[in-house]
Design a protein around this motif. Structure first.
Motif, PDB file in Angstrom:
ATOM      1  N   ALA A  78      -1.641  -6.030   1.875  1.00  0.00           N
ATOM      2  CA  ALA A  78      -1.549  -6.576   0.517  1.00  0.00           C
ATOM      3  C   ALA A  78      -1.312  -5.466  -0.494  1.00  0.00           C
ATOM      4  O   ALA A  78      -0.536  -5.634  -1.449  1.00  0.00           O
ATOM      5  CB  ALA A  78      -2.813  -7.351   0.167  1.00  0.00           C
ATOM      6  N   ALA A  79      -1.985  -4.315  -0.313  1.00  0.00           N
ATOM      7  CA  ALA A  79      -1.788  -3.199  -1.230  1.00  0.00           C
ATOM      8  C   ALA A  79      -0.350  -2.695  -1.162  1.00  0.00           C
ATOM      9  O   ALA A  79       0.269  -2.395  -2.198  1.00  0.00           O
ATOM     10  CB  ALA A  79      -2.771  -2.076  -0.907  1.00  0.00           C
ATOM     11  N   ASP A  80       0.198  -2.615   0.050  1.00  0.00           N
ATOM     12  CA  ASP A  80       1.600  -2.213   0.193  1.00  0.00           C
ATOM     13  C   ASP A  80       2.525  -3.216  -0.498  1.00  0.00           C
ATOM     14  O   ASP A  80       3.473  -2.831  -1.187  1.00  0.00           O
ATOM     15  CB  ASP A  80       1.991  -2.099   1.666  1.00  0.00           C
ATOM     16  CG  ASP A  80       1.349  -0.902   2.352  1.00  0.00           C
ATOM     17  OD1 ASP A  80       0.879   0.013   1.628  1.00  0.00           O
ATOM     18  OD2 ASP A  80       1.301  -0.888   3.599  1.00  0.00           O
ATOM     19  N   LEU A  81       2.223  -4.493  -0.315  1.00  0.00           N
ATOM     20  CA  LEU A  81       3.028  -5.537  -0.952  1.00  0.00           C
ATOM     21  C   LEU A  81       2.957  -5.423  -2.477  1.00  0.00           C
ATOM     22  O   LEU A  81       3.975  -5.512  -3.160  1.00  0.00           O
ATOM     23  CB  LEU A  81       2.549  -6.922  -0.505  1.00  0.00           C
ATOM     24  CG  LEU A  81       3.295  -8.108  -1.089  1.00  0.00           C
ATOM     25  CD1 LEU A  81       4.749  -8.092  -0.645  1.00  0.00           C
ATOM     26  CD2 LEU A  81       2.620  -9.400  -0.675  1.00  0.00           C
ATOM     27  N   ILE A  82       1.771  -5.188  -3.007  1.00  0.00           N
ATOM     28  CA  ILE A  82       1.608  -5.045  -4.462  1.00  0.00           C
ATOM     29  C   ILE A  82       2.382  -3.829  -4.969  1.00  0.00           C
ATOM     30  O   ILE A  82       3.066  -3.894  -5.986  1.00  0.00           O
ATOM     31  CB  ILE A  82       0.119  -4.943  -4.841  1.00  0.00           C
ATOM     32  CG1 ILE A  82      -0.548  -6.295  -4.650  1.00  0.00           C
ATOM     33  CG2 ILE A  82      -0.063  -4.458  -6.271  1.00  0.00           C
ATOM     34  CD1 ILE A  82      -2.062  -6.259  -4.761  1.00  0.00           C
ATOM     35  N   GLY A  83       2.288  -2.721  -4.264  1.00  0.00           N
ATOM     36  CA  GLY A  83       3.024  -1.518  -4.661  1.00  0.00           C
ATOM     37  C   GLY A  83       4.523  -1.737  -4.663  1.00  0.00           C
ATOM     38  O   GLY A  83       5.223  -1.369  -5.615  1.00  0.00           O
ATOM     39  N   GLU A  84       5.034  -2.372  -3.612  1.00  0.00           N
ATOM     40  CA  GLU A  84       6.472  -2.641  -3.535  1.00  0.00           C
ATOM     41  C   GLU A  84       6.907  -3.654  -4.603  1.00  0.00           C
ATOM     42  O   GLU A  84       7.979  -3.511  -5.185  1.00  0.00           O
ATOM     43  CB  GLU A  84       6.855  -3.140  -2.141  1.00  0.00           C
ATOM     44  CG  GLU A  84       6.727  -2.085  -1.060  1.00  0.00           C
ATOM     45  CD  GLU A  84       7.575  -0.856  -1.334  1.00  0.00           C
ATOM     46  OE1 GLU A  84       8.748  -0.993  -1.745  1.00  0.00           O
ATOM     47  OE2 GLU A  84       7.067   0.263  -1.136  1.00  0.00           O
ATOM     48  N   LEU A  85       6.077  -4.657  -4.840  1.00  0.00           N
ATOM     49  CA  LEU A  85       6.400  -5.616  -5.895  1.00  0.00           C
ATOM     50  C   LEU A  85       6.451  -4.938  -7.264  1.00  0.00           C
ATOM     51  O   LEU A  85       7.300  -5.268  -8.091  1.00  0.00           O
ATOM     52  CB  LEU A  85       5.377  -6.758  -5.914  1.00  0.00           C
ATOM     53  CG  LEU A  85       5.562  -7.825  -4.843  1.00  0.00           C
ATOM     54  CD1 LEU A  85       4.407  -8.827  -4.899  1.00  0.00           C
ATOM     55  CD2 LEU A  85       6.882  -8.537  -4.989  1.00  0.00           C
ATOM     56  N   PHE A  86       5.554  -3.991  -7.491  1.00  0.00           N
ATOM     57  CA  PHE A  86       5.565  -3.263  -8.760  1.00  0.00           C
ATOM     58  C   PHE A  86       6.862  -2.473  -8.917  1.00  0.00           C
ATOM     59  O   PHE A  86       7.527  -2.551  -9.955  1.00  0.00           O
ATOM     60  CB  PHE A  86       4.350  -2.341  -8.868  1.00  0.00           C
ATOM     61  CG  PHE A  86       4.363  -1.509 -10.108  1.00  0.00           C
ATOM     62  CD1 PHE A  86       4.048  -2.064 -11.330  1.00  0.00           C
ATOM     63  CD2 PHE A  86       4.722  -0.170 -10.068  1.00  0.00           C
ATOM     64  CE1 PHE A  86       4.070  -1.317 -12.493  1.00  0.00           C
ATOM     65  CE2 PHE A  86       4.747   0.594 -11.209  1.00  0.00           C
ATOM     66  CZ  PHE A  86       4.424   0.020 -12.424  1.00  0.00           C
ATOM     67  N   THR A 134      11.230   7.079  -8.679  1.00  0.00           N
ATOM     68  CA  THR A 134      10.392   8.262  -8.523  1.00  0.00           C
ATOM     69  C   THR A 134       9.177   8.202  -9.445  1.00  0.00           C
ATOM     70  O   THR A 134       8.063   8.546  -9.046  1.00  0.00           O
ATOM     71  CB  THR A 134      11.207   9.539  -8.812  1.00  0.00           C
ATOM     72  OG1 THR A 134      12.326   9.565  -7.932  1.00  0.00           O
ATOM     73  CG2 THR A 134      10.373  10.779  -8.608  1.00  0.00           C
ATOM     74  N   PHE A 135       9.385   7.725 -10.676  1.00  0.00           N
ATOM     75  CA  PHE A 135       8.267   7.621 -11.614  1.00  0.00           C
ATOM     76  C   PHE A 135       7.326   6.480 -11.250  1.00  0.00           C
ATOM     77  O   PHE A 135       6.137   6.531 -11.550  1.00  0.00           O
ATOM     78  CB  PHE A 135       8.780   7.426 -13.047  1.00  0.00           C
ATOM     79  CG  PHE A 135       9.444   8.636 -13.621  1.00  0.00           C
ATOM     80  CD1 PHE A 135       8.853   9.886 -13.558  1.00  0.00           C
ATOM     81  CD2 PHE A 135      10.680   8.534 -14.226  1.00  0.00           C
ATOM     82  CE1 PHE A 135       9.468  11.011 -14.072  1.00  0.00           C
ATOM     83  CE2 PHE A 135      11.317   9.645 -14.745  1.00  0.00           C
ATOM     84  CZ  PHE A 135      10.706  10.889 -14.678  1.00  0.00           C
ATOM     85  N   CYS A 136       7.851   5.441 -10.602  1.00  0.00           N
ATOM     86  CA  CYS A 136       7.032   4.272 -10.263  1.00  0.00           C
ATOM     87  C   CYS A 136       6.175   4.494  -9.026  1.00  0.00           C
ATOM     88  O   CYS A 136       5.130   3.853  -8.884  1.00  0.00           O
ATOM     89  CB  CYS A 136       7.917   3.062 -10.036  1.00  0.00           C
ATOM     90  SG  CYS A 136       8.628   2.418 -11.535  1.00  0.00           S
ATOM     91  N   LYS A 137       6.588   5.351  -8.124  1.00  0.00           N
ATOM     92  CA  LYS A 137       5.843   5.551  -6.876  1.00  0.00           C
ATOM     93  C   LYS A 137       4.381   5.962  -7.110  1.00  0.00           C
ATOM     94  O   LYS A 137       3.491   5.377  -6.498  1.00  0.00           O
ATOM     95  CB  LYS A 137       6.544   6.591  -5.995  1.00  0.00           C
ATOM     96  CG  LYS A 137       7.803   6.080  -5.340  1.00  0.00           C
ATOM     97  CD  LYS A 137       7.495   5.063  -4.280  1.00  0.00           C
ATOM     98  CE  LYS A 137       8.795   4.662  -3.587  1.00  0.00           C
ATOM     99  NZ  LYS A 137       8.585   3.665  -2.580  1.00  0.00           N
ATOM    100  N   PRO A 138       4.084   6.939  -7.977  1.00  0.00           N
ATOM    101  CA  PRO A 138       2.672   7.278  -8.185  1.00  0.00           C
ATOM    102  C   PRO A 138       1.863   6.110  -8.766  1.00  0.00           C
ATOM    103  O   PRO A 138       0.704   5.911  -8.402  1.00  0.00           O
ATOM    104  CB  PRO A 138       2.714   8.443  -9.180  1.00  0.00           C
ATOM    105  CG  PRO A 138       4.081   9.002  -9.089  1.00  0.00           C
ATOM    106  CD  PRO A 138       4.960   7.866  -8.688  1.00  0.00           C
ATOM    107  N   ILE A 139       2.486   5.342  -9.636  1.00  0.00           N
ATOM    108  CA  ILE A 139       1.791   4.193 -10.213  1.00  0.00           C
ATOM    109  C   ILE A 139       1.531   3.159  -9.120  1.00  0.00           C
ATOM    110  O   ILE A 139       0.436   2.581  -9.038  1.00  0.00           O
ATOM    111  CB  ILE A 139       2.599   3.590 -11.382  1.00  0.00           C
ATOM    112  CG1 ILE A 139       2.731   4.622 -12.499  1.00  0.00           C
ATOM    113  CG2 ILE A 139       1.948   2.321 -11.897  1.00  0.00           C
ATOM    114  CD1 ILE A 139       3.703   4.220 -13.594  1.00  0.00           C
TER     115      ILE A 139
END
Length: 165
Positions: A77-85, A15-20
């Motif tokens: 790519a942005a989705d991939l970066i977000g999920e990787l984070f 939950t905390f990581c989603k906004p980041i």
């Protein structure tokens, strides 16, 4: 008890990581050099996944694969970066929990080892004390024999033979 706490912690972490992650997605497409890099990364990922799908379904793999348009590539790519984070943070949390648990278990094992060593030392001390008491008893027995008190010596060993007479 610990499993619900871990699940709750993982949920809170996500939950905390989603906004980041969303912020990373948004910023990823704005910088020109980074945008170019992620477009190339998304195109390579698209080619790889399309070839893998064609192999799995038994289709020809040497067919031309059309590249994604620029906006779709940036979004992918942005989705991939977000999920990787999010995955990286969750993975780091799991690794830190395993290490913490390992250190805790090592401390418990060390405490058990120290307790066993203390018991062994106490056992050795008691064995020495018993040996000293036996020596003292032998000395008292010898003194009693030397003074002519025969009853003491017979009292010590006499009860063992009385039942057989």
């Amino acid at each position: 008890m610990i499993l619900p706490v871990v699940k709750l912690g993982t949920l809170a972490l996500k939950t905390f990581c989603k906004p980041i992650a969303n912020r990373l997605k948004k910023e990823a497409g704005l910088h020109p050099k980074f945008r170019h890099f992620i477009i190339n990364m998304a195109q390579a990922n698209h080619r790889f996944s399309t070839k893998m799908q064609r192999r799995i379904y038994g289709h020809s793999v040497d067919a031309v694969i059309r590249p994604l348009d620029e906006e779709k590539a940036v979004q992918a790519a942005a989705d991939l970066i977000g999920e990787l984070f999010v995955f990286s943070v969750a993975g780091a949390a799991v690794i830190s929990e395993v290490q913490r648990s390992s250190r805790s278990e090592a401390r418990k094992e060390e405490k058990r080892r120290q307790e066993i060593e203390a018991m062994m030392r106490r056992d050795e001390e008691l064995a020495k004390e018993i040996q000293v008491l036996k020596q003292m008893l032998d000395e008292v027995d010898q003194l009693a024999r030397g003074r002519g008190i025969a009853g003491f010596s017979h009292f010590k060993h006499g009860h063992a033979t009385e039942g057989f007479n």
